[in-house]
Design a protein around this motif. Structure first.
Motif, short mmCIF file in Angstrom:
data_model
loop_
_atom_site.label_atom_id
_atom_site.label_comp_id
_atom_site.label_asym_id
_atom_site.label_seq_id
_atom_site.Cartn_x
_atom_site.Cartn_y
_atom_site.Cartn_z
N UNK A 13 0.84 -1.20 0.00
CA UNK A 13 0.00 0.00 0.00
C UNK A 13 0.88 1.25 0.00
N UNK A 14 0.25 2.36 -0.37
CA UNK A 14 0.96 3.64 -0.43
C UNK A 14 0.19 4.67 0.37
N UNK A 15 0.90 5.43 1.18
CA UNK A 15 0.22 6.53 1.87
C UNK A 15 0.04 7.69 0.90
N UNK A 16 -1.18 8.18 0.78
CA UNK A 16 -1.45 9.27 -0.16
C UNK A 16 -0.55 10.47 0.10
N UNK A 17 -0.29 10.77 1.38
CA UNK A 17 0.50 11.97 1.71
C UNK A 17 1.94 11.85 1.25
N UNK A 18 2.38 10.63 0.93
CA UNK A 18 3.76 10.42 0.47
C UNK A 18 3.82 10.12 -1.02
N UNK A 19 2.70 10.38 -1.72
CA UNK A 19 2.57 9.90 -3.09
C UNK A 19 2.18 11.02 -4.05
N UNK A 20 2.82 11.03 -5.22
CA UNK A 20 2.45 11.99 -6.27
C UNK A 20 2.27 11.26 -7.60
N UNK A 78 -6.17 12.27 -1.99
CA UNK A 78 -5.13 13.09 -1.39
C UNK A 78 -3.75 12.93 -2.02
N UNK A 79 -3.70 12.26 -3.16
CA UNK A 79 -2.44 12.15 -3.90
C UNK A 79 -2.14 13.50 -4.55
N UNK A 80 -0.87 13.90 -4.59
CA UNK A 80 -0.51 15.17 -5.20
C UNK A 80 -0.34 14.98 -6.71
N UNK A 81 -1.00 15.84 -7.47
CA UNK A 81 -0.95 15.73 -8.92
C UNK A 81 0.01 16.79 -9.47
N UNK A 82 1.02 16.31 -10.22
CA UNK A 82 2.06 17.20 -10.74
C UNK A 82 2.02 17.15 -12.26
N UNK A 142 -5.32 10.00 2.41
CA UNK A 142 -4.75 10.85 3.45
C UNK A 142 -5.81 11.15 4.50
N UNK A 143 -5.43 11.23 5.77
CA UNK A 143 -6.40 11.63 6.80
C UNK A 143 -6.90 13.04 6.48
#
Lengths: 237, 237, 237, 237
Positions: D31-38, D83-87, D235-236
Motif C-alpha cells: 500500500x501507499x500513503x497518499x500523503x507520500x505519493x504523487x 489526497x495524492x498530489x498531482x504534478x 490521506x487523513x
C-alpha cells in the motif's frame, strides 16, 4: 454591530486557517522520527582533529573550552542508540589532483594542490577513530569528495531519499565553510535541517558566530546537542 | 659542484613541471572568452530595487553611496556588447505557497509565507526595468525559483553547459544570502566564478564584508566591475 | 514579377539565417577537440567481461562475432593517444547493501541484494584488466555507484564541467540499461553525446537494436569506433 | 539430533533476518500513503492530445482502443480525491530557442528547432483541458522544461522531497521517450516508482511494449490504473 465585527473576525481567522492548509500554521515539528533522520558529520579528519593535523592548533582552544570532540562522540553514540542514521562525509583528492581544475580562480582547490594536501589515503585525511562505528552500527561512509557541500559528488541526496530521510542534523568542519555549504544545500534540496552548533567550529571564529546568528536560522534550527537528541523519537525496534 | 647544484635545480623544476602537468602551474586565467562567459544577476526585483519595495530602505544608503544600481546597469550593457550571456534569476512563489514545506525549521520560506511575500506576478516580485533586455539582446530569463542558490530548480546548470559556458560572474541580492549560495554552488558545479563585489550588497553589511574577505576568495575571484569587463575578450562577430 | 519572387526568396533566406542565429543552421560539429572530450566506459567489470562472470555467457556470442572487447581496448588506446580523457564508471554496493532501499518496487537493486551481487571488492565487480591505464595515462576512476546512469552519485558531471569537457562518448554495458541511462542523462545535462555502437552490447539484443535505431539518435550521434576516433582532433602537446 | 537441526534452522532464520534488517525481506510495499505519493503527468499537451496536434493521429488508434485519455482523467480525479498530489510537467521552449544547443549531435532539440515546435504559449503546447485542476485542487504545474526527464530543470526533485513524497506514479507521453526518462531518473533519485501502463503510450508501439516488459520492471512496478488506485490509502482529512 459587534456581532458583525465578531463574525468578520471569525471569518478572517477561518480564511487564514484555510489558506494555511491542514497544518493550520507554518510551525516546525517539535519531534523527529529517528527512521526519518540522519546525522551528517562533515570532515572529521586528522587535518582537523589529530594533534599532528595541519589545522589542529587553530581549533585546539575550542576543543579545550567546549569539549566539542568529546561531546560529538557522545552525541553520535546517543543518536545511533535511538536509530538515527549516521553519515560520514570526507574530503579527499587523487594523488595528482587530476580531477581538479587547476586554473580555477577560486583558491580552495588551488590551495590544496599547492600544499599537496588532503590526498586520499594520506595521514592527514585519515578519519577520526573515535567516531568509527562498531560492528553492529550501520553508519554510512561516503567516498571522499572534492566539493564544498557534503552533498556534492557523493550520491548522498539520492541515498537519503531512497531511505526515507527527511531530517538532517549537520556538524563538523567548519561552520563558515563546508558545514555552511552542507546546511545551505540541504535546505535547497528540501530537507529539514538541524545545525548542531556544539558539534561544529568555525575557521574564522567571529564570522562563524555572525553566520550562526544571522543566516543559519534561515536554513536550519540551530540547536544544542542535548535539546536535539531529546527531540528524536527512537525508531521502533 | 656548481654543475651539481644546477642539475639539482633543473631536476626540481622538471619534477614540478611534471607534477603540475601541462598547465605548468595552477594559475587562474587572465582573460575570459565572452562566448564561454555568463553574468548571473540574482533577484534584481522590486522588493530590493524599487522605492516601494519592502527592503529598499535597507539598501538605499548603499545605492546612494556606491551607485550600485546604476553601475550594474552599465556593466550589463558593456557585457552584452562584448557577447557575454546575461542570465536573470528571480525568486517567486505560487499564490498559496503550495510548493513549500510550511513546517520546515529553517525560517526562510516560512517568513515569506507569513509575510505573504514574493508571489509570482506581485508588484514586489516585478523585475528591475532598467535591466530589461532590448529587442536584440539574447538575455535569458529563468522561471522564478524557490531555492536560495540561483542554480536551484531552474535548469540553469544544464543550460549553461549546453551553451559551453565555463565562467560565471555573479551579482545581486544579497552578498550574504542568495548571491553567496549561487557563488558557492557554482564553484561546486565546476565553474570559474567571478564575484562582482560592486554589483552586490549584503543584508547584513558587516558580515557581508567579512564573507567577501574570508570565504568568497575560496570559490571565486572577487573583482570590481571595471577590472572584470576588461578581462572579457569580445566574442567574434 | 521574377524580381519580386527573387526578392521574396532572398528575404526568406535572410530571415531564416537570422532566426538561426550566428551558427547559421543547427548543424552538429564534424570534429571534436580532444581537450573538450571524454570517453565514459560503463561497467567493464568481471560480471560482464570475465569468463567466470555471471553474465559472460550471455555476451560471449557478441564478443566472438564483433570482437567488441578487443576493439574497445584499441579505441581507448587511440583515444588516450589523442588526448581524450578516459573515465571509468563502475557499479558496486556495500557488503550488506545498507545504502539501498530494500523495499523499492523496482527490481534492479532488489535483484542484486537477493543474488548478493556486485559487492565492492568482490571478484565479480573487479575491473577489466585490459582497460587499466598505464603509468602515464591520466584516466579517471570514479567511486562505485548504485545508480543506473553513469552520472549518478559519482560527481562526474561536476568534474567534467570543471575540466571543460563538452563531448562525451559512451560505451559499455548495456545498450538497453546503464549505457542508455548514461546517454540519456548526458543529453539532459547538456553534453554532446556520441554513442559508441561497437563498444556496447545489449542485455536484450533485439530491443537494444530497436533502441539504437529509434531513440539513441534523439540524444546522440550513433557512431562506429573508426569514424569517431577520426573526428577527434588531437590535443596540442 | 532433531534439536540440533532445529537450532541450525533457527540460526539460519535469525541470520537471514539480521542480514535483511528490520524489513525482514526485500519486499515492496503493498500500500501507499497518499500523503507520500504523487502522480507525475508528462506532456499532456495539444501536440499529443488535441485533434489538431501534430502527433495526434499517431496516437489516435490507441486512444480509440484503450480509452487512455478518458481513463487518465478518471484516474487523476480518483487520485486527487484520495489526497495524492498531482504534478503536471510540460515541454516548452522560448520563441527563438536561445536556451538550446543548436549544434548538439542529438536530434531531439534540433528537430523541434527545425519544425519550430513546442514554443511556450503556442497552440500545440497548450495543456490538456480535461486534466486542469478545479479551484479546490492543489495540483502543481511546473515551468515548461527543455529536458527529456520530467525531473530535468524543473526543481521537481527538491519540491517533492520538501513535501515528503516517496512514491511517484508516472504516466503520459511517451512510454519510450520522456516517460521512460522520467521513470529511470526517478529510480536513480531514490523514489519508489509506479509506471502507469494504461496512462501512457509509446511513440514506437512495439519497442514500447518491449521496454515495458524488459526494462521498466527494473525501475518500477508496472501497474494498471485500478490496481494502483486501490493501493493508495487516503490521506487523513
Amino acid at each position: 454591530m459587534n456581532a458583525m465585527r465578531t463574525l468578520a473576525a471569525l471569518c478572517a481567522v477561518l480564511w487564514a486557517a484555510a489558506a494555511f492548509g491542514q497544518s493550520g500554521e507554518p510551525t516546525p515539528p517539535k519531534t523527529l522520527k529517528a527512521a526519518e533522520t540522519a546525522i551528517i558529520l562533515v570532515d572529521f579528519q586528522a587535518n582537523f582533529v589529530h594533534p599532528e593535523g595541519t589545522w589542529y592548533n587553530r581549533f585546539k582552544p575550542v576543543y579545550d573550552k567546549t569539549k566539542m570532540l568529546d561531546r560529538t562522540v557522545e552525541l553520535v553514540k546517543a543518536a545511533r542508540a535511538k536509530g538515527v542514521w549516521v553519515i560520514h562525509v570526507t574530503e579527499g583528492y587523487s594523488q595528482d589532483y587530476r580531477e581538479l581544475d587547476w586554473t580555477n580562480p577560486g583558491a580552495f582547490h588551488r590551495n590544496q594542490i599547492l600544499r599537496k594536501a588532503w590526498k586520499v589515503g594520506s595521514k592527514e585525511a585519515a578519519y577520526f577513530d573515535r567516531l568509527q562505528p562498531g560492528p553492529n552500527d550501520r553508519d554510512l561512509f561516503l567516498p571522499p569528495r572534492v566539493q564544498v557541500s557534503g552533498f556534492g559528488g557523493t550520491g548522498l541526496n539520492e541515498i537519503l531519499r531512497s531511505k526515507g530521510i527527511r531530517n538532517v542534523a549537520v556538524g563538523g568542519f567548519t561552520t563558515d565553510v563546508c558545514v555552511y555549504a552542507t546546511v545551505l544545500s540541504a535546505y535547497d534540496y528540501g530537507y529539514r535541517v538541524y545545525a548542531l552548533k556544539e558539534a561544529m567550529t568555525g575557521f574564522y571564529q567571529e564570522m562563524s558566530e555572525e553566520m550562526l546568528k544571522n543566516v543559519y536560522p534561515f536554513w536550519s534550527y540551530v540547536v544544542g546537542n542535548d535539546e536535539w537528541i531529546k527531540m528524536v523519537e527512537p525508531a521502533p525496534q
